[in-house]
Design a protein around this motif. Structure first.
Motif, PDB file in Angstrom:
ATOM      1  N   GLU A  66      57.530  31.918  59.448  1.00 26.09           N
ATOM      2  CA  GLU A  66      57.704  30.666  60.191  1.00 26.09           C
ATOM      3  C   GLU A  66      56.367  30.164  60.736  1.00 26.09           C
ATOM      4  OE1 GLU A  66      60.628  30.604  63.330  1.00 26.09           O
ATOM      5  OE2 GLU A  66      60.276  28.471  63.710  1.00 26.09           O
ATOM      6  N   TYR A  67      55.517  31.062  61.200  1.00 31.00           N
ATOM      7  CA  TYR A  67      54.223  30.666  61.786  1.00 31.00           C
ATOM      8  C   TYR A  67      53.020  31.361  61.142  1.00 31.00           C
ATOM      9  CZ  TYR A  67      57.380  29.670  65.670  1.00 31.00           C
ATOM     10  OH  TYR A  67      58.411  29.214  66.427  1.00 31.00           O
ATOM     11  N   LYS A  70      50.395  29.909  58.815  1.00 27.85           N
ATOM     12  CA  LYS A  70      49.754  28.631  59.123  1.00 27.85           C
ATOM     13  C   LYS A  70      48.303  28.909  59.530  1.00 27.85           C
ATOM     14  CE  LYS A  70      54.169  26.545  60.100  1.00 27.85           C
ATOM     15  NZ  LYS A  70      55.220  26.242  61.076  1.00 27.85           N
ATOM     16  N   HIS A 103      53.995  29.790  53.250  1.00 25.97           N
ATOM     17  CA  HIS A 103      54.076  28.499  53.939  1.00 25.97           C
ATOM     18  C   HIS A 103      53.058  28.527  55.051  1.00 25.97           C
ATOM     19  CE1 HIS A 103      55.899  24.927  55.770  1.00 25.97           C
ATOM     20  NE2 HIS A 103      55.770  25.548  56.926  1.00 25.97           N
ATOM     21  N   TRP A 107      47.980  21.562  55.367  1.00 22.43           N
ATOM     22  CA  TRP A 107      48.895  20.744  56.161  1.00 22.43           C
ATOM     23  C   TRP A 107      48.065  19.902  57.107  1.00 22.43           C
ATOM     24  CZ3 TRP A 107      53.009  23.122  60.062  1.00 22.43           C
ATOM     25  CH2 TRP A 107      54.055  22.192  60.281  1.00 22.43           C
ATOM     26  N   ALA A 110      49.125  22.167  62.613  1.00 22.35           N
ATOM     27  CA  ALA A 110      48.982  23.619  62.777  1.00 22.35           C
ATOM     28  C   ALA A 110      47.668  24.148  62.192  1.00 22.35           C
ATOM     29  CB  ALA A 110      50.183  24.369  62.178  1.00 22.35           C
ATOM     30  N   ASN A 148      51.752  20.768  52.264  1.00 20.28           N
ATOM     31  CA  ASN A 148      52.971  20.493  53.014  1.00 20.28           C
ATOM     32  C   ASN A 148      52.896  19.094  53.624  1.00 20.28           C
ATOM     33  OD1 ASN A 148      55.480  21.445  54.158  1.00 20.28           O
ATOM     34  ND2 ASN A 148      54.446  21.572  56.142  1.00 20.28           N
ATOM     35  N   GLU A 149      53.932  18.305  53.406  1.00 20.79           N
ATOM     36  CA  GLU A 149      54.102  17.037  54.127  1.00 20.79           C
ATOM     37  C   GLU A 149      52.873  16.135  54.071  1.00 20.79           C
ATOM     38  OE1 GLU A 149      55.291  18.366  58.019  1.00 20.79           O
ATOM     39  OE2 GLU A 149      57.043  19.417  57.254  1.00 20.79           O
ATOM     40  N   GLN A 234      62.882  20.440  52.037  1.00 16.13           N
ATOM     41  CA  GLN A 234      63.072  21.257  53.243  1.00 16.13           C
ATOM     42  C   GLN A 234      64.542  21.390  53.637  1.00 16.13           C
ATOM     43  OE1 GLN A 234      60.337  20.045  56.364  1.00 16.13           O
ATOM     44  NE2 GLN A 234      58.577  20.273  55.010  1.00 16.13           N
ATOM     45  N   HIS A 236      66.217  19.760  56.176  1.00 19.43           N
ATOM     46  CA  HIS A 236      66.549  19.652  57.606  1.00 19.43           C
ATOM     47  C   HIS A 236      67.602  18.554  57.740  1.00 19.43           C
ATOM     48  CE1 HIS A 236      63.579  22.484  58.857  1.00 19.43           C
ATOM     49  NE2 HIS A 236      62.629  21.832  58.210  1.00 19.43           N
ATOM     50  N   GLU A 267      63.835  24.966  53.759  1.00 17.38           N
ATOM     51  CA  GLU A 267      63.942  25.089  55.223  1.00 17.38           C
ATOM     52  C   GLU A 267      65.297  24.608  55.735  1.00 17.38           C
ATOM     53  OE1 GLU A 267      60.593  23.215  57.202  1.00 17.38           O
ATOM     54  OE2 GLU A 267      59.189  23.861  55.648  1.00 17.38           O
ATOM     55  N   TRP A 309      65.934  27.851  57.627  1.00 19.86           N
ATOM     56  CA  TRP A 309      64.819  27.888  58.585  1.00 19.86           C
ATOM     57  C   TRP A 309      65.308  28.661  59.804  1.00 19.86           C
ATOM     58  CZ3 TRP A 309      60.196  27.660  57.103  1.00 19.86           C
ATOM     59  CH2 TRP A 309      59.140  27.433  57.985  1.00 19.86           C
ATOM     60  N   ASP A 317      64.097  27.287  68.072  1.00 23.80           N
ATOM     61  CA  ASP A 317      63.400  26.700  69.227  1.00 23.80           C
ATOM     62  C   ASP A 317      64.363  25.876  70.077  1.00 23.80           C
ATOM     63  OD1 ASP A 317      61.015  27.660  68.295  1.00 23.80           O
ATOM     64  OD2 ASP A 317      60.370  25.757  67.415  1.00 23.80           O
TER      65      ASP A 317
HETATM   66  O1  9MR Z   1      59.722  25.777  63.316  1.00 24.26           O
HETATM   67  C1  9MR Z   1      58.333  25.588  63.443  1.00 24.26           C
HETATM   68  C2  9MR Z   1      57.946  25.359  64.902  1.00 24.26           C
HETATM   69  O2  9MR Z   1      58.398  26.394  65.721  1.00 24.26           O
HETATM   70  C3  9MR Z   1      56.441  25.190  64.976  1.00 24.26           C
HETATM   71  O3  9MR Z   1      56.078  24.863  66.300  1.00 24.26           O
HETATM   72  C4  9MR Z   1      55.952  24.100  64.031  1.00 24.26           C
HETATM   73  C5  9MR Z   1      54.429  24.054  63.980  1.00 24.26           C
HETATM   74  O4  9MR Z   1      53.900  25.252  63.467  1.00 24.26           O
HETATM   75  O5  9MR Z   1      56.449  24.296  62.730  1.00 24.26           O
HETATM   76  C6  9MR Z   1      57.842  24.406  62.650  1.00 24.26           C
HETATM   77  O6  9MR Z   1      58.225  24.515  61.316  1.00 24.26           O
HETATM   78  C7  9MR Z   1      58.040  23.358  60.548  1.00 24.26           C
HETATM   79  C8  9MR Z   1      57.549  23.777  59.176  1.00 24.26           C
HETATM   80  O7  9MR Z   1      56.378  24.536  59.307  1.00 24.26           O
HETATM   81  C9  9MR Z   1      57.341  22.582  58.278  1.00 24.26           C
HETATM   82  N1  9MR Z   1      58.513  21.763  58.207  1.00 24.26           N
HETATM   83  C10 9MR Z   1      59.107  21.365  59.469  1.00 24.26           C
HETATM   84  C11 9MR Z   1      59.345  22.585  60.354  1.00 24.26           C
HETATM   85  C12 9MR Z   1      59.957  22.157  61.704  1.00 24.26           C
HETATM   86  O8  9MR Z   1      61.292  21.896  61.565  1.00 24.26           O
END
Ligand code: 9MR
Length: 360
Positions: A66-67, A70, A103, A107, A110, A148-149, A234, A236, A267, A309, A317
């Motif tokens: 998840e982190y 990055k 992942h 980007w 981050a 990414n994005e 993703q 979402h 995700e 995710w 979160d």
């Molecule tokens: O879920 C992640 C969140 O806790 C972080 O603060 C954030 C920045 O690192 O990234 C979130 O995850 C994202 C992912 O890396 C890319 N797609 C969107 C996600 C958030 O829903």
């Protein structure tokens, strides 16, 4: 002959999950039987949770950090990497027999604080490619989100090519994306290279425009011979907001397949903002929306992975918005609740997985 231990084990699992004991037991097993991978995002601190680890191992065949992958988590000073947290996820996956997906390498977000000024001052391509090499040469991965994005989100003002403003675009122009993919292919020839994005799942007019922009963007990459293997969608979703339009989504997935790209759902989660306070009703709506989405994407042989995710609401979160915080709102986005009990989303996923037509 069935050993006493096996009988006890069977009894224990029946007690824990009475409703599902006779049917399927793991999402990864149902997915594997239908020719795709089920996995989840996880963070290294989750690996210390004794309630959670057995669940992760039993349910998932692939992890995505998840982190920890990055850049702000890795490259603490220019050229100085702290791989400890990411190493722990890879070690866990290796021990548990899970594959990994990466992942993310490039980007707009981050990134470490020092990167933007350094990039602006030097415009040195090694600040892009060096990081890609450092990560890909260290870790074996089944797939990786190279970029990414990179596109401006639906409904926002965008350049003609759809790219969003970023430190990379400022430093190198649109070519940064091609450069990143070529560097990734050279560093990890056996890893599937993915462009990961959100915004094409739903039915609103701005999503229509975004789907069209995305296809033009992908066509550009493919025409230029950029080594791209898959689109990361993703997933979402929103149970009470902008809903999935199944017909539009089906058409889009067909376009991806027609381009010879694989589709990875990278995700998946379902937001329940705007729903009633009744938790059961919210959970049902979350499950229904996921089912509507999965039925479409799993109907295409292009779709080769589904990752959530996070697997449990324990690790989702809290909302950013102060009004939701004041309400004490907890998202119920994932297949397991905070007590590691299966939710209707789990059943919806298992049913959608089982209903996938096998094409080969
Ligand atoms: O879920 C992640 C969140 O806790 C972080 O603060 C954030 C920045 O690192 O990234 C979130 O995850 C994202 C992912 O890396 C890319 N797609 C969107 C996600 C958030 O829903």
């Amino acid at each position: 002959m069935i050993s006493r231990r096996r009988l006890l084990a069977a009894g224990a699992s029946t007690l824990a999950f009475p409703a599902q004991a006779q049917s399927v037991t793991s999402l990864k097993a149902v997915a594997a039987a239908k020719g795709f991978v089920f996995g989840s995002a996880a963070a290294s601190y989750e690996l210390k949770d004794a309630d959670f680890v057995p669940l992760l191992l039993a349910q998932t065949a692939q992890l995505v950090p998840e982190y920890e992958m990055k850049r702000d988590a890795l490259e603490i000073q220019p050229g100085v990497y702290d791989f400890a947290a990411l190493d722990s996820l890879f070690a866990f996956a290796r021990r548990g027999g899970l594959s990994m997906r990466g992942h993310t390498l490039v980007w707009y977000y981050a990134n470490p604080k020092w990167l933007t000024p350094l990039l602006a001052a030097r415009r040195d391509e090694k600040l892009l490619t060096g990081h890609i090499q450092a990560v890909l040469r260290r870790y074996p991965m089944e797939s990786v989100d190279v970029v990414n994005e990179a596109l401006a989100p639906p409904g926002t003002a965008a350049r003609a090519d759809g790219l969003r403003p970023s430190l990379w675009l400022d430093a190198f122009g649109p070519g940064y994306i091609d450069t990143a993919f070529h560097a990734a292919r050279a560093a990890a020839p056996g890893t599937r290279l993915v462009y990961n994005e959100w915004g094409f799942e739903q039915g609103a007019v701005e999503n229509d425009r975004f789907r069209a922009t995305t296809l033009r963007f992908l066509d550009g990459l493919l025409k230029r011979g950029v080594p791209l293997d898959a689109l990361g969608m993703q997933g979402h979703l929103s149970a009470f907001g902008n809903r999935v339009d199944q017909r539009k989504l089906r058409d889009f997935v067909a376009e991806i397949r027609a381009r010879g790209l694989a589709l990875l759902i990278t995700e998946l989660d379902v937001e329940d903002i705007g729903g009633p306070s009744d938790i059961a009703a919210r959970d049902r709506a979350v499950a229904d929306e996921a089912r509507r989405f999965l039925d479409v994407v799993l109907d295409s042989p292009a779709t080769q992975a589904v990752l959530t995710w996070n697997l449990s609401d324990r690790y989702v979160d809290a909302p950013d918005e102060w009004k939701l915080k004041l309400m004490g709102w907890r998202f119920r986005k994932t297949p397991y609740d905070t007590q590691m009990r299966r939710k209707p989303l789990w059943d919806a996923m298992a049913q959608a997985f089982a209903g996938r037509r096998v094409f080969y």
